[in-house]
Design a protein around this motif. Structure first.
Motif, PDB file in Angstrom:
ATOM      1  N   GLU A  97       0.697  -1.237   0.142  1.00  0.00           N
ATOM      2  CA  GLU A  97       0.088  -0.089  -0.070  1.00  0.00           C
ATOM      3  C   GLU A  97       0.726   1.367   0.005  1.00  0.00           C
ATOM      4  OE1 GLU A  97      -3.362  -0.339  -0.383  1.00  0.00           O
ATOM      5  OE2 GLU A  97      -2.864  -2.235  -0.542  1.00  0.00           O
ATOM      6  N   LYS A  98       2.066   1.185   0.110  1.00  0.00           N
ATOM      7  CA  LYS A  98       3.034   2.280   0.219  1.00  0.00           C
ATOM      8  C   LYS A  98       3.230   2.851  -1.121  1.00  0.00           C
ATOM      9  CE  LYS A  98       5.044   2.458   4.470  1.00  0.00           C
ATOM     10  NZ  LYS A  98       5.465   3.780   5.185  1.00  0.00           N
ATOM     11  N   PRO A  99       3.564   4.135  -1.293  1.00  0.00           N
ATOM     12  CA  PRO A  99       3.901   4.662  -2.585  1.00  0.00           C
ATOM     13  C   PRO A  99       4.781   3.832  -3.283  1.00  0.00           C
ATOM     14  CG  PRO A  99       3.931   6.484  -0.995  1.00  0.00           C
ATOM     15  CD  PRO A  99       3.692   5.049  -0.212  1.00  0.00           C
ATOM     16  N   GLU A 100       4.854   3.919  -4.549  1.00  0.00           N
ATOM     17  CA  GLU A 100       5.860   3.339  -5.671  1.00  0.00           C
ATOM     18  C   GLU A 100       7.368   3.848  -5.146  1.00  0.00           C
ATOM     19  OE1 GLU A 100       5.696   0.646  -7.085  1.00  0.00           O
ATOM     20  OE2 GLU A 100       3.532   0.644  -6.173  1.00  0.00           O
ATOM     21  N   THR A 101       8.299   3.174  -5.468  1.00  0.00           N
ATOM     22  CA  THR A 101       9.629   3.871  -5.329  1.00  0.00           C
ATOM     23  C   THR A 101      10.276   4.101  -6.475  1.00  0.00           C
ATOM     24  OG1 THR A 101      10.360   1.594  -4.987  1.00  0.00           O
ATOM     25  CG2 THR A 101       9.851   2.732  -2.879  1.00  0.00           C
ATOM     26  N   ILE A 102      10.951   3.036  -7.218  1.00  0.00           N
ATOM     27  CA  ILE A 102      11.486   3.002  -8.613  1.00  0.00           C
ATOM     28  C   ILE A 102      11.208   2.203  -9.430  1.00  0.00           C
ATOM     29  CG2 ILE A 102      13.737   3.934  -7.562  1.00  0.00           C
ATOM     30  CD1 ILE A 102      14.797   1.235  -7.873  1.00  0.00           C
ATOM     31  N   THR A 103      10.819   2.560 -10.678  1.00  0.00           N
ATOM     32  CA  THR A 103      10.185   1.866 -11.601  1.00  0.00           C
ATOM     33  C   THR A 103      11.039   1.882 -13.045  1.00  0.00           C
ATOM     34  OG1 THR A 103       8.575   3.510 -12.016  1.00  0.00           O
ATOM     35  CG2 THR A 103       7.922   1.548 -10.663  1.00  0.00           C
ATOM     36  N   SER A 136      10.646  -4.420  -9.201  1.00  0.00           N
ATOM     37  CA  SER A 136      10.160  -3.273  -8.727  1.00  0.00           C
ATOM     38  C   SER A 136       9.321  -3.730  -7.432  1.00  0.00           C
ATOM     39  CB  SER A 136       9.218  -2.307  -9.611  1.00  0.00           C
ATOM     40  OG  SER A 136       9.989  -1.923 -10.636  1.00  0.00           O
ATOM     41  N   ALA A 137       8.540  -4.571  -7.414  1.00  0.00           N
ATOM     42  CA  ALA A 137       7.544  -4.967  -6.120  1.00  0.00           C
ATOM     43  C   ALA A 137       8.865  -5.436  -5.051  1.00  0.00           C
ATOM     44  CB  ALA A 137       6.870  -6.129  -6.425  1.00  0.00           C
ATOM     45  N   LEU A 138       9.712  -6.184  -5.427  1.00  0.00           N
ATOM     46  CA  LEU A 138      10.792  -6.803  -4.317  1.00  0.00           C
ATOM     47  C   LEU A 138      11.778  -5.783  -3.744  1.00  0.00           C
ATOM     48  CD1 LEU A 138      11.969  -9.122  -2.745  1.00  0.00           C
ATOM     49  CD2 LEU A 138      13.421  -9.505  -4.670  1.00  0.00           C
ATOM     50  N   TYR A 139      12.137  -4.750  -5.064  1.00  0.00           N
ATOM     51  CA  TYR A 139      12.990  -3.632  -4.241  1.00  0.00           C
ATOM     52  C   TYR A 139      12.155  -2.687  -3.473  1.00  0.00           C
ATOM     53  CZ  TYR A 139      16.358  -5.468  -8.060  1.00  0.00           C
ATOM     54  OH  TYR A 139      17.082  -6.243  -8.669  1.00  0.00           O
ATOM     55  N   LYS A 140      10.667  -2.328  -3.854  1.00  0.00           N
ATOM     56  CA  LYS A 140      10.030  -1.442  -3.100  1.00  0.00           C
ATOM     57  C   LYS A 140      10.068  -2.016  -1.524  1.00  0.00           C
ATOM     58  CE  LYS A 140       5.181  -0.311  -2.780  1.00  0.00           C
ATOM     59  NZ  LYS A 140       4.032  -0.283  -3.418  1.00  0.00           N
TER      60      LYS A 140
END
Length: 197
Positions: free
Chosen positions: A34-40, A46-50
């Motif tokens: 539910e947190k804002p996206e980080t890097i894409t 991206s999901a794991l890095y977030k």
């Protein structure tokens, strides 16, 4: 002959699918969806890095803020970056069980790590670092990081001074905070004896 070719094609397709699935993480214990996206960037998990970034931030806030009346993530970043650069960070005390599970999944990412790198376990030529280096918002930091990487002189120690001078940017620039999380935190978790359950 045609049926044999079809079976061969199906077998090759299945093997490719299995190998492809193995390259992507099987991690499923996401706490920060539910947190804002980080890097894409293209070709990144991206999901794991977030998940890795938010787990790291929760860890440093809990550790460095435990004796503070009103702990802030900014203060926690500052304290962590200074201790990590001074080789005083107590990773075994900072890392939570959840973070160690995330780290186990990160270990399986193909080009993320470089065991031969004497300065860091992080592969500075990975897709993640390419994304980070090309998208840091501060032009001075971006230029410095790209110069160090392109000349193969990159190390946490050499990037320490510009990073400490600009540590306030980590909260607004998720590429910079991702660098901190992966090079100063996760790359040092290889040295822990502690394992996730």
């Amino acid at each position: 002959m045609k049926i044999k070719k079809t079976y061969t094609s199906i077998a090759i397709l299945l093997i490719a699918l299995i190998v492809s699935c193995k390259q992507n993480t099987t991690f499923s214990d996401f706490k920060y969806t539910e947190k804002p996206e980080t890097i894409t960037c293209d070709n990144l998990n991206s999901a794991l890095y977030k998940e890795a970034l938010y787990a790291f931030e929760e860890d440093i806030l809990a550790f460095y803020g435990k004796n503070e009346a009103n702990p802030t993530l900014m203060q926690s970043y500052y304290k962590f970056i200074r201790e990590a650069n001074g080789k005083r960070a107590r990773y075994s005390e900072i890392a939570s069980e959840h973070t160690l599970k995330v780290f186990e999944a990160l270990k399986d990412v193909n080009d993320l790590w470089d065991a031969k790198n004497p300065n860091s376990h992080l592969n500075y030529h990975s897709a993640l670092m390419n994304c980070v280096a090309n998208n840091i918002e501060d032009e001075h930091l971006k230029t410095t990081l790209n110069a160090l990487i392109s000349t193969d002189f990159m190390s946490p120690k050499l990037f320490a001074t510009p990073l400490i001078n600009n540590y306030r940017r980590v909260l607004s620039d998720k590429h910079l905070s991702t660098y901190v999380a992966f090079d100063l935190y996760y790359s040092n978790l290889f040295n822990l004896n502690k394992t996730a359950h």
